[in-house]
Design an enzyme around this catalytic site. Structure first.
Site, PDB file in Angstrom:
ATOM      1  N   CYS A 122       0.837  -1.196   0.000  1.00 18.63           N
ATOM      2  CA  CYS A 122       0.000   0.000   0.000  1.00 18.63           C
ATOM      3  C   CYS A 122       0.876   1.251   0.000  1.00 18.63           C
ATOM      4  O   CYS A 122       1.974   1.249   0.534  1.00 18.63           O
ATOM      5  CB  CYS A 122      -0.870   0.050   1.254  1.00 18.63           C
ATOM      6  SG  CYS A 122      -1.940  -1.372   1.432  1.00 18.63           S
ATOM      7  N   ARG A 127       4.955   0.301  -5.999  1.00 20.40           N
ATOM      8  CA  ARG A 127       4.831  -0.597  -4.852  1.00 20.40           C
ATOM      9  C   ARG A 127       3.817  -1.723  -5.117  1.00 20.40           C
ATOM     10  O   ARG A 127       3.777  -2.696  -4.366  1.00 20.40           O
ATOM     11  CB  ARG A 127       4.398   0.200  -3.608  1.00 20.40           C
ATOM     12  CG  ARG A 127       5.412   1.245  -3.176  1.00 20.40           C
ATOM     13  CD  ARG A 127       4.799   2.280  -2.251  1.00 20.40           C
ATOM     14  NE  ARG A 127       4.565   1.775  -0.914  1.00 20.40           N
ATOM     15  CZ  ARG A 127       5.434   1.868   0.085  1.00 20.40           C
ATOM     16  NH1 ARG A 127       6.594   2.438  -0.112  1.00 20.40           N
ATOM     17  NH2 ARG A 127       5.149   1.410   1.268  1.00 20.40           N
ATOM     18  N   TRP A 134      -3.030  -2.496  -1.585  1.00 14.67           N
ATOM     19  CA  TRP A 134      -2.577  -3.837  -1.983  1.00 14.67           C
ATOM     20  C   TRP A 134      -3.226  -4.768  -0.969  1.00 14.67           C
ATOM     21  O   TRP A 134      -2.828  -4.822   0.186  1.00 14.67           O
ATOM     22  CB  TRP A 134      -1.054  -3.848  -1.921  1.00 14.67           C
ATOM     23  CG  TRP A 134      -0.446  -5.056  -2.515  1.00 14.67           C
ATOM     24  CD1 TRP A 134      -0.235  -5.304  -3.835  1.00 14.67           C
ATOM     25  CD2 TRP A 134       0.053  -6.183  -1.805  1.00 14.67           C
ATOM     26  NE1 TRP A 134       0.351  -6.522  -3.979  1.00 14.67           N
ATOM     27  CE2 TRP A 134       0.542  -7.089  -2.762  1.00 14.67           C
ATOM     28  CE3 TRP A 134       0.134  -6.524  -0.462  1.00 14.67           C
ATOM     29  CZ2 TRP A 134       1.096  -8.310  -2.418  1.00 14.67           C
ATOM     30  CZ3 TRP A 134       0.687  -7.739  -0.113  1.00 14.67           C
ATOM     31  CH2 TRP A 134       1.162  -8.616  -1.089  1.00 14.67           C
ATOM     32  N   ASN A 148      -1.220   1.729   5.779  1.00 14.39           N
ATOM     33  CA  ASN A 148      -0.327   0.757   5.140  1.00 14.39           C
ATOM     34  C   ASN A 148       0.146  -0.188   6.238  1.00 14.39           C
ATOM     35  O   ASN A 148       0.682   0.266   7.236  1.00 14.39           O
ATOM     36  CB  ASN A 148       0.868   1.509   4.521  1.00 14.39           C
ATOM     37  CG  ASN A 148       1.965   0.567   4.073  1.00 14.39           C
ATOM     38  OD1 ASN A 148       1.709  -0.600   3.768  1.00 14.39           O
ATOM     39  ND2 ASN A 148       3.185   1.073   4.028  1.00 14.39           N
ATOM     40  N   GLY A 149      -0.054  -1.494   6.049  1.00 14.58           N
ATOM     41  CA  GLY A 149       0.426  -2.449   7.057  1.00 14.58           C
ATOM     42  C   GLY A 149      -0.695  -3.327   7.571  1.00 14.58           C
ATOM     43  O   GLY A 149      -1.733  -3.479   6.916  1.00 14.58           O
ATOM     44  N   GLU A 196      24.086 -17.588  10.056  1.00 14.01           N
ATOM     45  CA  GLU A 196      23.824 -16.264   9.489  1.00 14.01           C
ATOM     46  C   GLU A 196      24.526 -15.170  10.311  1.00 14.01           C
ATOM     47  O   GLU A 196      25.089 -14.224   9.751  1.00 14.01           O
ATOM     48  CB  GLU A 196      22.303 -16.016   9.428  1.00 14.01           C
ATOM     49  CG  GLU A 196      21.860 -14.646   8.971  1.00 14.01           C
ATOM     50  CD  GLU A 196      22.267 -14.300   7.538  1.00 14.01           C
ATOM     51  OE1 GLU A 196      22.881 -15.131   6.866  1.00 14.01           O
ATOM     52  OE2 GLU A 196      21.989 -13.164   7.136  1.00 14.01           O
ATOM     53  N   LYS A 220      27.213 -12.665   8.715  1.00 11.32           N
ATOM     54  CA  LYS A 220      27.037 -11.210   8.742  1.00 11.32           C
ATOM     55  C   LYS A 220      28.238 -10.542   9.403  1.00 11.32           C
ATOM     56  O   LYS A 220      28.734  -9.528   8.932  1.00 11.32           O
ATOM     57  CB  LYS A 220      25.769 -10.816   9.513  1.00 11.32           C
ATOM     58  CG  LYS A 220      24.479 -11.046   8.808  1.00 11.32           C
ATOM     59  CD  LYS A 220      24.048  -9.912   7.905  1.00 11.32           C
ATOM     60  CE  LYS A 220      24.063 -10.261   6.450  1.00 11.32           C
ATOM     61  NZ  LYS A 220      23.367 -11.371   5.933  1.00 11.32           N
ATOM     62  N   GLU A 275      31.402 -10.726   7.084  1.00 15.58           N
ATOM     63  CA  GLU A 275      31.413  -9.903   5.876  1.00 15.58           C
ATOM     64  C   GLU A 275      31.426  -8.407   6.192  1.00 15.58           C
ATOM     65  O   GLU A 275      31.980  -7.618   5.441  1.00 15.58           O
ATOM     66  CB  GLU A 275      30.256 -10.270   4.936  1.00 15.58           C
ATOM     67  CG  GLU A 275      28.878 -10.013   5.476  1.00 15.58           C
ATOM     68  CD  GLU A 275      27.787 -10.459   4.514  1.00 15.58           C
ATOM     69  OE1 GLU A 275      28.037 -10.558   3.313  1.00 15.58           O
ATOM     70  OE2 GLU A 275      26.660 -10.714   4.987  1.00 15.58           O
ATOM     71  N   HIS A 304      32.168 -31.464  20.328  1.00 21.53           N
ATOM     72  CA  HIS A 304      32.887 -32.307  19.363  1.00 21.53           C
ATOM     73  C   HIS A 304      34.040 -31.557  18.700  1.00 21.53           C
ATOM     74  O   HIS A 304      34.494 -31.945  17.625  1.00 21.53           O
ATOM     75  CB  HIS A 304      31.908 -32.832  18.306  1.00 21.53           C
ATOM     76  CG  HIS A 304      30.808 -33.651  18.893  1.00 21.53           C
ATOM     77  ND1 HIS A 304      31.019 -34.895  19.456  1.00 21.53           N
ATOM     78  CD2 HIS A 304      29.492 -33.382  19.077  1.00 21.53           C
ATOM     79  CE1 HIS A 304      29.880 -35.363  19.925  1.00 21.53           C
ATOM     80  NE2 HIS A 304      28.935 -34.459  19.719  1.00 21.53           N
ATOM     81  N   LYS A 319      26.901  -7.220  -4.695  1.00 21.42           N
ATOM     82  CA  LYS A 319      25.502  -7.469  -4.331  1.00 21.42           C
ATOM     83  C   LYS A 319      24.938  -8.634  -5.131  1.00 21.42           C
ATOM     84  O   LYS A 319      24.207  -9.462  -4.603  1.00 21.42           O
ATOM     85  CB  LYS A 319      24.675  -6.203  -4.580  1.00 21.42           C
ATOM     86  CG  LYS A 319      23.217  -6.325  -4.178  1.00 21.42           C
ATOM     87  CD  LYS A 319      23.066  -6.405  -2.674  1.00 21.42           C
ATOM     88  CE  LYS A 319      21.652  -6.676  -2.239  1.00 21.42           C
ATOM     89  NZ  LYS A 319      21.624  -7.306  -0.899  1.00 21.42           N
TER      90      LYS A 319
HETATM   91  C1  F6R Z   1      25.213 -12.081   2.559  1.00 16.54           C
HETATM   92  C2  F6R Z   1      24.694 -12.017   1.201  1.00 16.54           C
HETATM   93  C3  F6R Z   1      25.071 -13.085   0.252  1.00 16.54           C
HETATM   94  C4  F6R Z   1      23.886 -13.448  -0.666  1.00 16.54           C
HETATM   95  C5  F6R Z   1      24.341 -14.441  -1.732  1.00 16.54           C
HETATM   96  C6  F6R Z   1      23.183 -14.908  -2.596  1.00 16.54           C
HETATM   97  O1  F6R Z   1      24.783 -11.013   3.326  1.00 16.54           O
HETATM   98  O2  F6R Z   1      24.000 -11.100   0.849  1.00 16.54           O
HETATM   99  O3  F6R Z   1      25.535 -14.207   0.914  1.00 16.54           O
HETATM  100  O4  F6R Z   1      22.877 -13.989   0.125  1.00 16.54           O
HETATM  101  O5  F6R Z   1      25.312 -13.848  -2.548  1.00 16.54           O
HETATM  102  O6  F6R Z   1      22.624 -13.850  -3.296  1.00 16.54           O
HETATM  103  P1  F6R Z   1      21.190 -13.960  -3.935  1.00 16.54           P
HETATM  104  O7  F6R Z   1      20.230 -14.097  -2.802  1.00 16.54           O
HETATM  105  O8  F6R Z   1      21.014 -12.696  -4.707  1.00 16.54           O
HETATM  106  O9  F6R Z   1      21.172 -15.186  -4.805  1.00 16.54           O
END
Ligand code: F6R
Length: 607
Positions: free
Chosen positions: A2, A27, A74, A98-99, A479, A483, A486, A502, A602
């Protein structure tokens, strides 16, 4: 999702509101509407479908007035009909929203008992009626909205317009974004700065929990406690609006904070919130005849897939194999032509995931793509799309796309369970109620930001960090470590807590933080035993668990993040938030570039 708009102008507003709504079309929406005051009286025009239908209505029945609100809807609660389209009206006021108002059923019952009637199936109508209810006891509009907000639970943004109040709009933000635009003797409200771009480039953003009183002279911001606060007015160059950071220092912080909204929208794609039932899903293969599911992804998307494996096994009683795409594509894995492969990818362009998808398709598997970019190669190649509605993710480290992947995986797991008869109607309703409470719980978890920042001060001094979790918290441990690595370049490892003895237990000393992710689920007590093993060796514990978890662990815990009470089944969707914030703040404290960590891309379109 929305989109909402509010305009206080010197001349007629209907055209301006439609212009702003057009900028929110990206959106996605299925109906639209506007409300203005003509001689102090509320008037509305609404239409199903695209904005051109609303425009045609406005040509046939024009709307005057110099103040108004508008909405692109939406659908979540109730079909995309004209009746369900916003603005919704109560006696003396109208609202756009919205929400999701999570406690709308309870509020409906409460209001019905007081004699209120309902014209629509939506949760939004309740947001209008609670304000009417407050005003009935003599409160002013500002007092009534302030009181009503305390009664609403969920993740939402709202803008209210009042009959007879030609110089007043009231907006509120709790888990969904809202911006205030400053014009020349005119003021605006919108879901984002993009909507306001035709009118002004001077914009202030509401912080989480804020509400704002807007008149033509300006805006008075209040925080959740009602205290008057200042919010910085920033200039947003028109060209950069889609890539706006708002009040945040980094896109990553903004994207972490968008999670209540985008997880809510992703869930609403799969769940009929009014009926608390899963919407029909177009399975590419009959779930009843399936013997196995294969999940393939990379990085954070792979972690989301791993959580999905736990859920599919638990709810659909189906065996799940999961692999990282770079391994799967080359290991000549046999593919069951009657099987189902789920690929998970934010970008939809990751080379290894795409190659694995082509491989399974060539070998006859049917495929589902849990993908964020709908036009991407992976989205186009899979048989059926299971979209995540995270919106554009700019920060290189994935955050909101991850929690949306979890939301989609949860819906798929429940859908498979329902289709296979391993979940009853009653179990479906109970589990869905738990699942749809996650956006509001994410908003709660976001309040731990300052506490997380303090812990990050200590983590920033570490050389190595260990993350532990059991069950669906094990993938989250992976995860957390990913995080942290990286973003901060600190070495980190994620381990299944039961594996500690282990091997990795040899690493425990006073210099290495051990982050334990321990929601109150059936394996909580086992995780407590692992914490005791760490404490017995003088280890440095950071616990992320419910308020009572620290006392129950009965060991010395250096740092504690007290999480809201979260149902045991979908805890990773909420616990992802402190895990992300800890890595983010550690990076910021260390002076690292949180949005563009070194060496990372990315979208990884090469092997
Ligand atoms: C970590 C990260 C990467 C992506 C990976 C897959 O923060 O962003 O590990 O998750 O490169 O990317 P996608 O999801 O675009 O296939």
């Amino acid at each position: 999702m929305c989109g909402i708009v509010g305009v206080l102008a010197q001349g007629p507003v209907a055209g301006s509101i439609v212009a702003a709504l057009k900028r929110l079309e990206y959106r996605g929406y299925d109906s639209a509407g506007i409300a203005t005051l003509e001689d102090g009286r509320l008037q509305r025009r609404r239409a199903e479908g695209k904005l051109k239908n609303l425009e045609a209505k406005l040509v046939a029945e024009p709307l005057g007035g110099t103040i108004g609100i508008g909405h692109t809807r939406w659908a979540t609660h109730g079909k995309p009909t004209e009746t369900n389209a916003h603005p919704h009206a109560a006696r003396g006021l109208a609202v756009v929203h919205n929400g999701i108002i999570e406690n709308f059923k309870a509020l409906r019952e409460e209001l019905a008992a007081k004699g209120f009637g309902f014209a629509t199936e939506t949760d939004t109508e309740v947001a209008a009626l609670v304000v009417e209810d407050e005003m009935a006891s003599g409160k002013t509009p500002v007092e009534a909205v302030s009181a009503a907000l305390k009664r609403l639970r969920g993740a939402f943004a709202l803008v209210y317009l009042f009959e007879g109040e030609e110089d007043l709009l009231i907006g509120a933000r709790q888990g969904a974004p809202l911006a205030v635009g400053y014009g020349d003797g005119e003021m605006y409200l919108g879901s984002d700065a993009l909507a306001l771009a035709p009118f002004t480039d001077r914009v202030a953003y509401l912080d989480e929990g804020d509400w704002v009183v807007v008149t033509r002279k300006g805006a008075e911001f209040h925080d959740a406690a009602g205290k008057v606060v200042q919010r910085r007015v920033q200039v947003s160059p028109a060209g950069s609006l889609l890539a706006e950071k708002g009040n945040y220092r980094h896109f990553m912080a903004k994207e972490i904070h968008e999670q209540p909204e985008v997880v809510g929208h992703t869930l609403a794609h799969y769940i009929d919130m009014s009926a608390m039932r899963l919407k029909p899903f177009d399975w590419p293969v009959d779930p009843k005849t399936l013997s196995k599911v294969t999940i393939i992804a990379c990085g954070t998307a792979h972690v989301a897939g791993l959580v999905g494996k736990y859920w599919i096994e638990r709810f659909a009683r189906l065996a799940v194999e999961i692999d990282v795409a770079s391994e799967f594509r080359y290991r000549e894995a046999p593919v069951d032509p009657n099987g189902l492969t789920i690929v998970v990818s934010q970008s939809g362009e990751t080379a290894d995931t795409l190659a694995s998808l082509k491989y399974v398709k060539e070998h006859g598997s049917k495929t589902i793509g849990v993908v964020n970019v709908p036009t991407s190669s992976i989205a186009r190649l899979t048989d059926v799309a299971a979209p995540t509605l995270a919106g554009p993710e700019i920060g290189v480290a994935s955050t909101k796309a991850f929690t949306c992947q979890l939301a989609a995986m949860a819906a798929l797991a429940l859908g498979l369970g329902k289709a296979r008869g391993t979940l009853s109607d009653a179990e479906e309703a109970t589990l869905l109620a738990e699942l749809v409470s996650t956006p509001a719980l994410i908003a709660e978890a976001l309040k731990l930001e300052r506490a997380t920042e303090k812990i990050a001060q200590a983590v920033a001094r570490a050389r190595d960090v260990l993350y532990l979790g059991r069950g669906t918290s094990y993938p989250l441990a992976l995860e957390g470590a990913l995080k942290l690595k990286e973003l901060t370049y600190i070495h980190a490892e994620g381990y299944a807590a039961g594996e500690l003895k282990h091997g990795p237990i040899a690493l425990i000393d006073q210099a290495m933080p051990v982050v334990v992710i321990a929601p109150h689920d059936p394996v909580f007590e086992k995780t407590v035993s692992n914490m005791q093993e760490v404490a017995a060796r003088g280890g440095w514990l950071i616990l992320i668990g419910e308020t009572h978890a620290k006392a129950e662990a009965a060991v010395e815990i250096e740092h504690f993040l007290p999480m809201p009470e979260v149902g045991a089944n979908f805890a990773p969707i909420v616990y992802a938030v402190p895990v992300q914030m800890l890595a983010y703040y550690t990076a910021v404290i260390m002076g690292k570039d949180a949005d563009q960590p070194r060496n990372l891309a990315k979208s990884v379109t090469v092997e």
